[in-house]
Design a protein around this motif. Structure first.
Motif, PDB file in Angstrom:
ATOM      1  N   ASN A  81      -1.439 -24.376 -70.389  1.00  0.00           N
ATOM      2  CA  ASN A  81      -1.918 -25.758 -70.506  1.00  0.00           C
ATOM      3  C   ASN A  81      -1.956 -26.450 -69.144  1.00  0.00           C
ATOM      4  N   GLU A 123       2.663 -20.613 -72.852  1.00  0.00           N
ATOM      5  CA  GLU A 123       1.750 -21.606 -73.419  1.00  0.00           C
ATOM      6  C   GLU A 123       1.736 -22.880 -72.570  1.00  0.00           C
ATOM      7  N   ASP A 163      -4.873 -25.162 -67.173  1.00  0.00           N
ATOM      8  CA  ASP A 163      -6.118 -25.799 -67.622  1.00  0.00           C
ATOM      9  C   ASP A 163      -6.245 -27.202 -67.035  1.00  0.00           C
ATOM     10  N   GLN A 164      -5.118 -27.927 -67.013  1.00  0.00           N
ATOM     11  CA  GLN A 164      -5.136 -29.268 -66.435  1.00  0.00           C
ATOM     12  C   GLN A 164      -5.426 -29.218 -64.936  1.00  0.00           C
TER      13      GLN A 164
END
Length: 217
Positions: free
Chosen positions: A142, A138, A145-146
């Motif tokens: 994240n 997870e 995505d950043q």
């Protein structure tokens, strides 16, 4: 990403350990004796009944399930001396029983406690690491995505800069940054993650070269 890869390796290892201890049960055949009821009654002796001795099968006397009386003095198992011809005891130690013990073979499942303990420990560790791996996944998602958002931001800033500064040489100015990114990518242990990083760097380099080529035309 290195922590995620390490977690997956540990997960595979604990999974193998768990599987190696999965067969913690075995089957065993045991012999048991159990009583069954009969249509007839036998004369038994309280002293010798545990030895399986039957003093008189299919006794015709009136049914008497208690010992301690002289009712069995007339049983055909008694001799002229008043003692049982089979067990040698007197009438008062005899009684009637309409059951008999039969031997039965039964298969039971037996838990090997030492193997079970190792399985439980491996299972506990496997679940713990699985939880860690999920958390790392997870976190990495994240971060990815950043990173994607940052790449999009870089592309947009470079596009805007190319419109403002017509003489800005993107290739020369960002060469050192791209090389540093390549060095960081080479240090990634995970093959898949390293390929993803290298792919993103190539996209950025292609984009920058495209901007510079348009400026030179």
């Amino acid at each position: 990403q290195d922590k995620l890869e390490a977690a997956y390796k540990a997960l595979r290892k604990t999974g193998d350990q768990k599987n190696s201890f999965a067969n913690y049960t075995t089957t065993e055949e045991i012999t048991i004796k159990k009583p069954i009821q009969k249509d007839t009654k036998d004369t038994l002796c309280t002293t010798h009944m545990r030895d399986g001795i039957i003093c008189h099968e299919n006794c015709q006397l009136e049914f008497n399930f208690e010992s301690g009386s002289n009712n069995f003095i007339s049983c055909s198992c008694m001799g002229q001396d008043g003692k049982c011809k089979v067990c040698g005891c007197g009438p008062s130690s005899h009684y009637h029983d309409n059951t008999e013990m039969v031997t039965e073979t039964k298969t039971i499942e037996k838990v090997l406690e030492d193997i079970k303990a190792q399985y439980d420990m491996a299972d506990k560790t496997h679940k713990k690491i699985s939880n860690y791996a999920h958390q790392f996944q997870e976190t990495f998602a994240n971060l990815q995505d950043q990173a994607n958002a940052n790449y999009d931001r870089i592309f947009q800033l470079c596009t805007d800069l190319s419109k403002i500064c017509s003489r800005f040489n993107f290739v020369n100015e960002l060469h050192a940054n791209i090389e540093n990114m390549r060095m960081d990518a080479r240090n990634i242990q995970s093959i898949d993650l390293r390929k993803n990083a290298e792919s993103d760097i190539r996209k950025l380099e292609t984009f920058i070269n495209g901007l510079s080529n348009r400026k030179n035309k």
